[in-house]
Design a protein around this motif. Structure first.
Motif: not given
Length: 309
Positions: A39-44, A103-111, A192-197
């Motif tokens: 369930s990792s957005s970064f790994v996906l 953009v997806a990472a920002i949405d994850t943080i906002r949620s 999500p933060v790692m994905l953004m960085l």
């Protein structure tokens, strides 16, 4: 006089692209499966990036094979002009994927974030980074013989994959230490933060390559450093054969470099026969053997600057 010297090795280019495709396919399946399981957005994203690399590699492979087939009727100056177009679209797709991931990472943080099992994620990233490093080093070695812009773009993508993997391992490791130090609230936002960085770090590479490809598509001049190096390479020959002045124009398109040298000579020039001037051309051509690109060399003699300016 024009001379087209072939430098690129299409057989090795083809082999390099095929190996890149199979390696990317393995990492894409590994990454997408791990992304869903953890369930990792970064790994996906890592897996999807590898899958995109497969598509782009197939695109490059087919394009490279098409460029290799000579067609002087429809492409009198060679098909190398197609190479920067292929490279541009390759990096454009990478750029769009990076924007989507950001953009997806920002949405994850906002949620409210998305907690993941950091230990398993770090394990996956370590294995993935090691595989990418092995593939990158192998393809980089192979590209020394291929000397192809498509192969170089492929190797560059693997370099970015290695950077992304190593950076992610370090980042998730730091996040794991923060959680170990009782900063549990950090855990939900690590992914999500790692994905953004990583996206912010990587995005400049496709932008840089797209700008370079655009310059080549427009036939713009190459770097000032290359211009100076070529001038220095032929300076001795120009002086030896009593040339009054020289005009140099250079344009690079893919793995093909156009070099036009206009030599201004006296009206009663000593070396005025075709055979003598061909000898000078041969010496200039030999002096430029160090260029890694395929050369399209034109050397003209004139006593009137009008024909050179």
């Amino acid at each position: 006089m024009k001379r087209l010297a072939q430098v690129k090795d299409p057989v090795i280019e083809d082999r390099l692209l095929q190996r890149s495709i199979f390696s990317s396919l393995f990492l894409s399946v590994f990454g997408i499966a791990a992304g869903f399981l953890l369930s990792s957005s970064f790994v996906l994203f890592d897996g999807l990036y590898a899958l995109l690399s497969v598509v782009l590699s197939v695109f490059s492979l087919r394009g490279g094979r098409f460029i290799t087939v000579k067609d002087d009727v429809h492409f009198p100056f060679g098909k190398e002009s197609l190479e920067p177009i292929l490279v541009f679209f390759q990096y454009l797709i990478v750029f769009l994927l990076l924007i989507y991931a950001f953009v997806a990472a920002i949405d994850t943080i906002r949620s409210g974030g998305d907690p993941v099992e950091l230990g398993f994620v770090i394990g996956y990233l370590t294995i993935s980074a090691l595989i990418a490093l092995i593939v990158y080093r192998h393809l980089k070695q192979l590209n020394r013989s291929a000397r192809s812009i498509l192969a170089t773009a492929e190797v560059e993508q693997w370099r970015l994959t290695v950077i992304m993997g190593v950076g992610a391992v370090v980042g998730y490791g730091i996040a794991g230490m923060a959680i170990w130090l009782s900063f549990e609230n950090v855990a939900r936002y690590v992914d999500p933060v790692m994905l953004m960085l990583i996206v912010l770090f990587l995005v400049r590479y496709p932008v840089k390559e797209m700008v370079q490809a655009m310059r080549e598509m427009l036939g713009m001049s190459t770097s000032e450093r290359l211009m100076i190096d070529i001038k220095q390479s032929v300076a001795t020959i120009v002086d030896e054969y009593e040339v009054d002045d020289m005009y140099l124009r250079i344009s690079k398109t893919g793995s093909l470099i156009f070099i036009e040298i206009d030599l201004i000579v006296a009206k009663n020039y000593r070396y005025d026969s075709i055979l003598e001037q061909d000898l000078i051309r041969e010496q200039i051509d030999a002096a430029l053997e160090w260029l890694p690109q395929t050369k399209w060399l034109t050397v003209a003699f004139t006593a009137n600057r009008k024909w050179a300016e």
